[in-house]
Design a protein around this motif. Structure first.
Motif, PDB file in Angstrom:
ATOM      1  N   LEU A 138      10.338   9.862   8.290  1.00 36.30           N
ATOM      2  CA  LEU A 138      11.677  10.423   8.063  1.00 36.30           C
ATOM      3  C   LEU A 138      11.829  11.786   8.722  1.00 36.30           C
ATOM      4  CD1 LEU A 138      12.502   9.445   4.389  1.00 36.30           C
ATOM      5  CD2 LEU A 138      13.715   8.766   6.443  1.00 36.30           C
ATOM      6  N   ARG A 139      10.792  12.609   8.624  1.00 37.61           N
ATOM      7  CA  ARG A 139      10.857  13.930   9.272  1.00 37.61           C
ATOM      8  C   ARG A 139      10.976  13.793  10.782  1.00 37.61           C
ATOM      9  NH1 ARG A 139       9.579  18.420   6.112  1.00 37.61           N
ATOM     10  NH2 ARG A 139       8.854  17.884   4.029  1.00 37.61           N
TER      11      ARG A 139
ATOM     12  N   PHE B 148      14.571  12.630  11.664  1.00 40.96           N
ATOM     13  CA  PHE B 148      15.557  13.700  11.556  1.00 40.96           C
ATOM     14  C   PHE B 148      15.363  14.750  12.640  1.00 40.96           C
ATOM     15  CE2 PHE B 148      16.344  12.229   7.143  1.00 40.96           C
ATOM     16  CZ  PHE B 148      17.711  12.104   7.256  1.00 40.96           C
TER      17      PHE B 148
ATOM     18  N   PHE C  33      16.970  13.255  15.707  1.00 43.39           N
ATOM     19  CA  PHE C  33      18.422  13.322  15.547  1.00 43.39           C
ATOM     20  C   PHE C  33      18.927  14.738  15.781  1.00 43.39           C
ATOM     21  CE2 PHE C  33      22.000  14.177  12.642  1.00 43.39           C
ATOM     22  CZ  PHE C  33      22.944  13.345  13.215  1.00 43.39           C
ATOM     23  N   ASP C  34      18.209  15.719  15.274  1.00 45.91           N
ATOM     24  CA  ASP C  34      18.596  17.114  15.446  1.00 45.91           C
ATOM     25  C   ASP C  34      18.568  17.516  16.918  1.00 45.91           C
ATOM     26  OD1 ASP C  34      19.407  19.607  14.453  1.00 45.91           O
ATOM     27  OD2 ASP C  34      17.339  20.347  14.515  1.00 45.91           O
TER      28      ASP C  34
END
Length: 94
Positions: free
Chosen positions: A55-56, A59, A62-63
């Motif tokens: 998940l990290r 994200f 995505f960032d």
């Protein structure tokens, strides 16, 4: 007579359950504290390390992509005061 028998049954059930817990060796104070902590989130278990890492990473990717998209936009958005001036005769910026 306005006796509500459903409430009496519920109270008797709670009493029997409490008595059963006391006979089994549980302490009501510890149980209520544990329930309160469980509901508030203090006693939640840590997520699976594999899941947390994935998940990290997702994200973070995505960032980075969002930063690239926002960086490609070269126009500056006009200020709200320039779009909707309070006084049409006033000079811009006031």
């Amino acid at each position: 007579m306005g006796i509500q028998y459903a409430a009496v049954v519920v109270m008797l059930g709670m009493g029997v359950f409490t008595f059963w817990l006391l006979r089994a060796g549980y302490r009501i104070k510890e149980l209520s504290a544990r329930m309160a902590h469980g509901v508030s989130g203090y006693l939640r278990t840590r997520p699976d390390p594999w899941l947390e890492g994935n998940l990290r990473a997702a994200f973070a990717e995505f960032d980075r992509e969002l930063a690239l998209i926002l960086q490609e936009r070269s126009y500056a958005a006009p200020a709200a005061r320039d779009k909707f001036p309070q006084d049409p005769a006033a000079p811009p910026g006031r």
